[in-house]
Enzyme design. Structure first.
Site, PDB file in Angstrom:
ATOM      1  N   THR A 138       0.846  -1.187   0.000  1.00 32.29           N
ATOM      2  CA  THR A 138       0.000   0.000   0.000  1.00 32.29           C
ATOM      3  C   THR A 138       0.887   1.245   0.000  1.00 32.29           C
ATOM      4  O   THR A 138       2.114   1.150  -0.101  1.00 32.29           O
ATOM      5  CB  THR A 138      -1.054  -0.076   1.139  1.00 32.29           C
ATOM      6  N   LYS A 185       3.657   1.456  -3.820  1.00 33.43           N
ATOM      7  CA  LYS A 185       3.077   0.744  -4.963  1.00 33.43           C
ATOM      8  C   LYS A 185       3.865   0.923  -6.269  1.00 33.43           C
ATOM      9  O   LYS A 185       3.801   0.074  -7.141  1.00 33.43           O
ATOM     10  CB  LYS A 185       1.620   1.191  -5.188  1.00 33.43           C
ATOM     11  N   ASP A 231      -6.184  -4.501  -7.860  1.00 32.69           N
ATOM     12  CA  ASP A 231      -7.213  -3.446  -7.774  1.00 32.69           C
ATOM     13  C   ASP A 231      -8.070  -3.449  -9.042  1.00 32.69           C
ATOM     14  O   ASP A 231      -9.268  -3.149  -8.989  1.00 32.69           O
ATOM     15  CB  ASP A 231      -6.568  -2.058  -7.633  1.00 32.69           C
ATOM     16  N   GLY A 258     -11.500  12.048 -11.502  1.00 35.29           N
ATOM     17  CA  GLY A 258     -10.218  12.004 -10.796  1.00 35.29           C
ATOM     18  C   GLY A 258      -9.147  11.352 -11.654  1.00 35.29           C
ATOM     19  O   GLY A 258      -9.467  10.544 -12.552  1.00 35.29           O
ATOM     20  N   GLY A 311      -5.943  10.192 -10.140  1.00 36.17           N
ATOM     21  CA  GLY A 311      -4.908   9.742  -9.213  1.00 36.17           C
ATOM     22  C   GLY A 311      -4.630   8.251  -9.378  1.00 36.17           C
ATOM     23  O   GLY A 311      -4.851   7.679 -10.452  1.00 36.17           O
ATOM     24  N   GLY A 312      -4.144   7.615  -8.307  1.00 36.57           N
ATOM     25  CA  GLY A 312      -3.752   6.205  -8.362  1.00 36.57           C
ATOM     26  C   GLY A 312      -4.910   5.274  -8.676  1.00 36.57           C
ATOM     27  O   GLY A 312      -4.797   4.398  -9.543  1.00 36.57           O
ATOM     28  N   ALA A 313      -6.033   5.448  -7.995  1.00 39.25           N
ATOM     29  CA  ALA A 313      -7.175   4.550  -8.223  1.00 39.25           C
ATOM     30  C   ALA A 313      -7.726   4.716  -9.636  1.00 39.25           C
ATOM     31  O   ALA A 313      -8.177   3.741 -10.253  1.00 39.25           O
ATOM     32  CB  ALA A 313      -8.258   4.810  -7.181  1.00 39.25           C
ATOM     33  N   LEU A 341     -15.808   4.577  -5.554  1.00 39.36           N
ATOM     34  CA  LEU A 341     -14.784   3.730  -4.924  1.00 39.36           C
ATOM     35  C   LEU A 341     -14.745   3.916  -3.410  1.00 39.36           C
ATOM     36  O   LEU A 341     -14.158   3.115  -2.689  1.00 39.36           O
ATOM     37  CB  LEU A 341     -13.395   4.005  -5.522  1.00 39.36           C
ATOM     38  N   TYR A 382     -15.938   3.638   0.349  1.00 37.59           N
ATOM     39  CA  TYR A 382     -16.774   2.631   1.023  1.00 37.59           C
ATOM     40  C   TYR A 382     -17.341   3.114   2.345  1.00 37.59           C
ATOM     41  O   TYR A 382     -18.237   2.474   2.896  1.00 37.59           O
ATOM     42  CB  TYR A 382     -16.038   1.286   1.188  1.00 37.59           C
ATOM     43  N   GLY A 395     -17.708   1.136  -3.067  1.00 41.75           N
ATOM     44  CA  GLY A 395     -16.326   0.668  -3.116  1.00 41.75           C
ATOM     45  C   GLY A 395     -16.023  -0.548  -2.260  1.00 41.75           C
ATOM     46  O   GLY A 395     -14.916  -1.085  -2.333  1.00 41.75           O
TER      47      GLY A 395
HETATM   48  P1  NAP Z   1      -5.070   9.876  -5.109  1.00 40.75           P
HETATM   49  O1  NAP Z   1      -4.003   9.169  -5.867  1.00 40.75           O
HETATM   50  O2  NAP Z   1      -4.687  10.907  -4.109  1.00 40.75           O
HETATM   51  O3  NAP Z   1      -6.050  10.561  -6.210  1.00 40.75           O
HETATM   52  C1  NAP Z   1      -7.151  11.330  -5.849  1.00 40.75           C
HETATM   53  C2  NAP Z   1      -7.686  12.059  -7.078  1.00 40.75           C
HETATM   54  O4  NAP Z   1      -8.832  12.801  -6.660  1.00 40.75           O
HETATM   55  C3  NAP Z   1      -6.719  13.045  -7.707  1.00 40.75           C
HETATM   56  O5  NAP Z   1      -6.868  13.048  -9.107  1.00 40.75           O
HETATM   57  C4  NAP Z   1      -7.174  14.398  -7.128  1.00 40.75           C
HETATM   58  O6  NAP Z   1      -6.960  15.484  -7.982  1.00 40.75           O
HETATM   59  C5  NAP Z   1      -8.673  14.157  -7.024  1.00 40.75           C
HETATM   60  N1  NAP Z   1      -9.263  15.033  -6.014  1.00 40.75           N
HETATM   61  C6  NAP Z   1      -8.922  15.116  -4.710  1.00 40.75           C
HETATM   62  N2  NAP Z   1      -9.698  16.033  -4.084  1.00 40.75           N
HETATM   63  C7  NAP Z   1     -10.514  16.558  -5.041  1.00 40.75           C
HETATM   64  C8  NAP Z   1     -11.516  17.569  -5.034  1.00 40.75           C
HETATM   65  N3  NAP Z   1     -11.844  18.219  -3.915  1.00 40.75           N
HETATM   66  N4  NAP Z   1     -12.156  17.822  -6.185  1.00 40.75           N
HETATM   67  C9  NAP Z   1     -11.837  17.164  -7.332  1.00 40.75           C
HETATM   68  N5  NAP Z   1     -10.888  16.222  -7.401  1.00 40.75           N
HETATM   69  C10 NAP Z   1     -10.235  15.908  -6.268  1.00 40.75           C
HETATM   70  O7  NAP Z   1      -5.992   8.859  -4.308  1.00 40.75           O
HETATM   71  P2  NAP Z   1      -6.403   7.366  -4.769  1.00 40.75           P
HETATM   72  O8  NAP Z   1      -5.449   6.402  -4.187  1.00 40.75           O
HETATM   73  O9  NAP Z   1      -6.616   7.390  -6.223  1.00 40.75           O
HETATM   74  O10 NAP Z   1      -7.774   7.157  -3.980  1.00 40.75           O
HETATM   75  C11 NAP Z   1      -8.908   7.915  -4.307  1.00 40.75           C
HETATM   76  C12 NAP Z   1     -10.156   7.388  -3.619  1.00 40.75           C
HETATM   77  O11 NAP Z   1     -10.415   6.053  -4.025  1.00 40.75           O
HETATM   78  C13 NAP Z   1     -10.084   7.366  -2.094  1.00 40.75           C
HETATM   79  O12 NAP Z   1     -11.337   7.753  -1.597  1.00 40.75           O
HETATM   80  C14 NAP Z   1      -9.818   5.911  -1.781  1.00 40.75           C
HETATM   81  O13 NAP Z   1     -10.322   5.542  -0.515  1.00 40.75           O
HETATM   82  C15 NAP Z   1     -10.598   5.243  -2.888  1.00 40.75           C
HETATM   83  N6  NAP Z   1     -10.091   3.897  -3.193  1.00 40.75           N
HETATM   84  C16 NAP Z   1     -10.904   2.838  -2.966  1.00 40.75           C
HETATM   85  C17 NAP Z   1     -10.470   1.567  -3.255  1.00 40.75           C
HETATM   86  C18 NAP Z   1     -11.378   0.396  -3.012  1.00 40.75           C
HETATM   87  O14 NAP Z   1     -10.890  -0.727  -2.967  1.00 40.75           O
HETATM   88  N7  NAP Z   1     -12.656   0.600  -2.870  1.00 40.75           N
HETATM   89  C19 NAP Z   1      -9.196   1.369  -3.789  1.00 40.75           C
HETATM   90  C20 NAP Z   1      -8.382   2.478  -4.030  1.00 40.75           C
HETATM   91  C21 NAP Z   1      -8.844   3.750  -3.718  1.00 40.75           C
HETATM   92  P3  NAP Z   1      -5.531  16.179  -8.161  1.00 40.75           P
HETATM   93  O15 NAP Z   1      -4.726  15.170  -8.923  1.00 40.75           O
HETATM   94  O16 NAP Z   1      -5.835  17.406  -8.930  1.00 40.75           O
HETATM   95  O17 NAP Z   1      -5.014  16.421  -6.780  1.00 40.75           O
END
Ligand code: NAP
Length: 288
Positions: A68, A72, A108, A132, A134-136, A230, A232, A253
């Site tokens: 995690t 990653k 994932d 979004g 980001g990583g997910a 995503l 939960y 999620g």
């Molecule tokens: P991350 O890499 O930090 O990416 C987050 C993305 O959301 C980025 O593109 C960011 O934009 C955007 N963002 C953040 N705040 C925002 C806002 N106020 N308005 C618009 N866009 C916004 O995080 P991640 O790892 O991808 O995770 C994201 C979400 O997915 C989390 O809630 C996590 O819990 C969930 N998730 C769930 C699972 C599952 O198994 N269910 C697995 C992975 C992740 P910028 O790039 O412009 O900052």
């Protein structure tokens, strides 16, 4: 309860921090049900210790481990094999010892896909919108490509980050139908979207009244479209509640979280995994 003996083999999740991980709970419940001589532990490993730790895992004979934040991507050069999907995503969350090296993949994507594949739908006419970048979002883009979606539109805040995101998929079979947009394009994308996935943390506890999509744009969501968040906790999010009011099919999620874990356990054990036990354990823990 997992019974630990002199022959018990170790599985782990590594990260920094890692103490909040749900994986030990979920995996040990499944391991107990499968009556395997394994135990799954959380190991806090700093970025500077990562390479030493992975060498140590070989010495002590770890069967495999999950990865995690923040490792990653950093794990990639330490692996002897990386699956195509993990290469496309650019991140590994599951590693197994092959006998001569560490093989990594990204479950994932499989976790994300699991509830969509269960719908047995033809996706070839579907336009997917991913909120979004980001990583997910990377796992979701790879998943939408595997489904065979006609178009995949990624919506983000920063034109610079979006351009880098798009560039990172150049030449990859997983990025073929990808287009990137800033949020102002969402109103135009929404009426044609058959699948809308929130990969931003907007709406997550404690800011549960937030939604990534304005009420005005939500009214443009098609009845029958699939809204997938995503997040939960809370369950459902405001985004999913509003999507349901529009007549959308909603997915949260939790299933992705359960299924990415189940896929990893399948890789390590080769056995049939009690997904229901993992789901029930997690739901109980989260009070859902
Ligand atoms: P991350 O890499 O930090 O990416 C987050 C993305 O959301 C980025 O593109 C960011 O934009 C955007 N963002 C953040 N705040 C925002 C806002 N106020 N308005 C618009 N866009 C916004 O995080 P991640 O790892 O991808 O995770 C994201 C979400 O997915 C989390 O809630 C996590 O819990 C969930 N998730 C769930 C699972 C599952 O198994 N269910 C697995 C992975 C992740 P910028 O790039 O412009 O900052």
């Amino acid at each position: 309860m997992v019974k630990i003996t002199g022959t018990t083999q170790i599985l782990a999740v590594i990260g920094d921090p890692v103490k909040h991980s749900f994986s030990p709970l979920m995996h040990n419940a499944a391991i107990a049900q499968m009556a395997l001589d394994y135990v799954y532990v959380a190991l806090p490993i700093t970025a500077t210790d990562l390479a030493d730790a992975v060498r140590g895992f070989e010495t002590i004979g770890l069967v495999g481990f999950n990865i995690t934040i923040p490792h990653k991507q950093a794990i990639l050069p330490l692996l002897s094999e990386v699956s195509d999907v993990a290469q496309a995503v650019g991140a590994v969350n599951t590693v197994r010892w092959t006998g001569s090296g560490w093989a990594g993949t990204n479950t994932d994507v499989e976790g994300f896909l699991s509830p969509l594949v269960a719908m047995e739908k033809d996706w070839s006419q579907t336009s997917a919108v991913v909120l979004g970048n980001g990583g997910a979002a990377r796992a979701v883009v790879a998943g939408c490509a595997q489904l065979g979606c006609a178009e995949v539109h990624v919506v983000g805040r920063s034109a610079e980050k979006l351009a880098a995101f798009e560039q990172s998929w150049a030449g990859s079979a997983f990025g073929q139908n990808l287009q990137v947009h800033t949020w102002d394009a969402l109103g135009e994308l929404m009426p044609g979207a058959g699948l809308v996935v929130n990969t931003t943390p907007v709406g997550m506890s404690p800011k549960v009244e937030a939604s990534p999509v304005s009420q005005e744009v939500m009214t443009k969501m098609q009845a029958g479209a699939i809204a997938y968040d995503l997040i939960y906790v809370p369950n459902p999010t405001r985004f999913l509640r509003e999507a349901q009011a529009q007549g959308a099919i909603v997915l949260d999620g939790l299933e992705m979280l359960v299924q990415q874990g189940a896929a990893a356990l399948r890789i390590w054990t080769g056995g049939e995994v009690p997904v229901d036990v993992m789901r029930k354990t997690l739901k109980g823990h989260l009070g859902l």
